[in-house]
Design an enzyme around this catalytic site. Structure first.
Site, PDB file in Angstrom:
ATOM      1  N   HIS A 154       0.836  -1.206   0.000  1.00  0.00           N
ATOM      2  CA  HIS A 154       0.000   0.000   0.000  1.00  0.00           C
ATOM      3  C   HIS A 154       0.875   1.263   0.000  1.00  0.00           C
ATOM      4  O   HIS A 154       0.616   2.214  -0.741  1.00  0.00           O
ATOM      5  CB  HIS A 154      -0.877   0.062   1.266  1.00  0.00           C
ATOM      6  CG  HIS A 154      -1.942  -0.991   1.336  1.00  0.00           C
ATOM      7  ND1 HIS A 154      -2.077  -1.836   2.409  1.00  0.00           N
ATOM      8  CD2 HIS A 154      -2.935  -1.334   0.470  1.00  0.00           C
ATOM      9  CE1 HIS A 154      -3.106  -2.647   2.216  1.00  0.00           C
ATOM     10  NE2 HIS A 154      -3.645  -2.369   1.040  1.00  0.00           N
ATOM     11  N   LYS A 189     -17.407  -6.936   5.877  1.00  0.00           N
ATOM     12  CA  LYS A 189     -16.020  -7.384   6.050  1.00  0.00           C
ATOM     13  C   LYS A 189     -15.452  -6.673   7.276  1.00  0.00           C
ATOM     14  O   LYS A 189     -14.709  -5.682   7.147  1.00  0.00           O
ATOM     15  CB  LYS A 189     -15.251  -6.981   4.772  1.00  0.00           C
ATOM     16  CG  LYS A 189     -14.001  -7.751   4.473  1.00  0.00           C
ATOM     17  CD  LYS A 189     -13.469  -7.284   3.114  1.00  0.00           C
ATOM     18  CE  LYS A 189     -12.007  -7.525   2.916  1.00  0.00           C
ATOM     19  NZ  LYS A 189     -11.471  -6.920   1.685  1.00  0.00           N
ATOM     20  N   ARG A 246      -1.569  -6.020  -8.763  1.00  0.00           N
ATOM     21  CA  ARG A 246      -0.372  -6.801  -8.436  1.00  0.00           C
ATOM     22  C   ARG A 246      -0.164  -7.945  -9.418  1.00  0.00           C
ATOM     23  O   ARG A 246       0.889  -8.111  -9.995  1.00  0.00           O
ATOM     24  CB  ARG A 246      -0.495  -7.377  -7.015  1.00  0.00           C
ATOM     25  CG  ARG A 246      -0.431  -6.338  -5.920  1.00  0.00           C
ATOM     26  CD  ARG A 246      -0.933  -6.905  -4.618  1.00  0.00           C
ATOM     27  NE  ARG A 246      -2.315  -7.363  -4.771  1.00  0.00           N
ATOM     28  CZ  ARG A 246      -3.105  -7.726  -3.771  1.00  0.00           C
ATOM     29  NH1 ARG A 246      -2.647  -7.725  -2.544  1.00  0.00           N
ATOM     30  NH2 ARG A 246      -4.338  -8.108  -3.988  1.00  0.00           N
ATOM     31  N   SER A 281      -2.889  -7.743   2.572  1.00  0.00           N
ATOM     32  CA  SER A 281      -3.220  -7.693   4.006  1.00  0.00           C
ATOM     33  C   SER A 281      -3.669  -9.065   4.487  1.00  0.00           C
ATOM     34  O   SER A 281      -3.318  -9.494   5.585  1.00  0.00           O
ATOM     35  CB  SER A 281      -4.337  -6.675   4.250  1.00  0.00           C
ATOM     36  OG  SER A 281      -3.945  -5.405   3.824  1.00  0.00           O
TER      37      SER A 281
HETATM   38  O1  PNS Z   1      -8.779  -3.182  -0.079  1.00  0.00           O
HETATM   39  P1  PNS Z   1     -10.034  -3.686  -0.745  1.00  0.00           P
HETATM   40  O2  PNS Z   1     -10.851  -4.508   0.243  1.00  0.00           O
HETATM   41  O3  PNS Z   1      -9.758  -4.414  -2.027  1.00  0.00           O
HETATM   42  O4  PNS Z   1     -10.903  -2.394  -1.113  1.00  0.00           O
HETATM   43  C1  PNS Z   1     -12.174  -2.506  -1.731  1.00  0.00           C
HETATM   44  C2  PNS Z   1     -12.890  -1.134  -1.753  1.00  0.00           C
HETATM   45  C3  PNS Z   1     -12.963  -0.563  -0.363  1.00  0.00           C
HETATM   46  C4  PNS Z   1     -12.107  -0.180  -2.636  1.00  0.00           C
HETATM   47  C5  PNS Z   1     -14.318  -1.334  -2.344  1.00  0.00           C
HETATM   48  O5  PNS Z   1     -14.959  -2.350  -1.634  1.00  0.00           O
HETATM   49  C6  PNS Z   1     -15.145  -0.060  -2.315  1.00  0.00           C
HETATM   50  O6  PNS Z   1     -14.942   0.826  -3.103  1.00  0.00           O
HETATM   51  N1  PNS Z   1     -16.100   0.024  -1.359  1.00  0.00           N
HETATM   52  C7  PNS Z   1     -16.962   1.161  -1.210  1.00  0.00           C
HETATM   53  C8  PNS Z   1     -18.392   0.854  -1.674  1.00  0.00           C
HETATM   54  C9  PNS Z   1     -18.538   1.062  -3.160  1.00  0.00           C
HETATM   55  O7  PNS Z   1     -18.362   2.134  -3.700  1.00  0.00           O
HETATM   56  N2  PNS Z   1     -18.856  -0.032  -3.860  1.00  0.00           N
HETATM   57  C10 PNS Z   1     -19.005  -0.051  -5.303  1.00  0.00           C
HETATM   58  C11 PNS Z   1     -17.625  -0.221  -5.925  1.00  0.00           C
HETATM   59  S1  PNS Z   1     -17.770  -0.808  -7.538  1.00  0.00           S
END
Ligand code: PNS
Length: 168
Positions: A19, A43, A93, A131
């Site tokens: 990150h 989550k 990645r 993570s």
């Molecule tokens: O680190 P992660 O868990 O891969 O992050 C995922 C994240 C937080 C970027 C994604 O779940 C997100 O954007 N959540 C916010 C809700 C949202 O906007 N959902 C629609 C995305 S297409």
């Protein structure tokens, strides 16, 4: 003067050197990069939201005022618009990341066509760092130095002890 702002969203449970690598890259591309911890009710994670924000803030302190750390609950594009961001930065990645990132970028473009998603490849040595794997390795007593900053490693060990070896 137009300020180019990007958001770098994630769960950061916990923040890793992967990150941090991406945040450093983003900070070179934008006037302001907001690393933002998302609240995901489905989550819950190992660390609380406040703990993640605190760890992330500490981990990027060396980048000064080009990087901010924040948290949000709701749609990412709503948050990005609120902050005046023109881009969403995400890391890519390995090939298996692509499907999720492509789907998310496409959905976010559908919701907010004016916001571009940039997929950035992390530096060498960070491609296998996540993570989830860091938590798993630490939970089974493996070494995670070099994967997360020392202060995060200490917090991770403490948290896992509190949880008596459990991971989530
Ligand atoms: O680190 P992660 O868990 O891969 O992050 C995922 C994240 C937080 C970027 C994604 O779940 C997100 O954007 N959540 C916010 C809700 C949202 O906007 N959902 C629609 C995305 S297409």
């Amino acid at each position: 003067m137009i300020r180019r702002i990007a958001v770098f969203p994630g769960s950061f449970d916990p923040p890793t050197y992967g990150h941090i690598d991406l945040i450093e890259r983003g900070a070179r591309l934008f006037d302001l990069l907001i690393a933002v911890v998302a609240v995901n009710p489905r989550k819950p994670g190992l660390f609380t939201l406040d703990e993640r924000v605190g760890m992330l803030r500490e981990a990027v302190a060396h980048l000064g005022d080009r990087v901010e750390v924040d948290s949000f609950e709701g749609l990412l594009v709503d948050y990005a618009r609120l902050k005046g961001a023109s881009a969403i930065l995400r890391g890519l990645r390995v090939v298996s990341d692509f499907e999720f990132e492509f789907q998310m970028a496409s959905m976010n473009r559908h919701l907010a066509p004016e916001i571009e998603t940039l997929l950035v490849i992390p530096g060498e040595g960070h491609h296998y760092v996540s993570s989830g794997l860091v938590k798993e390795v630490a939970a089974f007593g493996g070494a995670v130095d070099g994967l997360v900053p020392p202060q995060i490693e200490r917090r991770l060990r403490r948290k896992l002890q509190e949880r008596q070896g459990g991971i989530s």
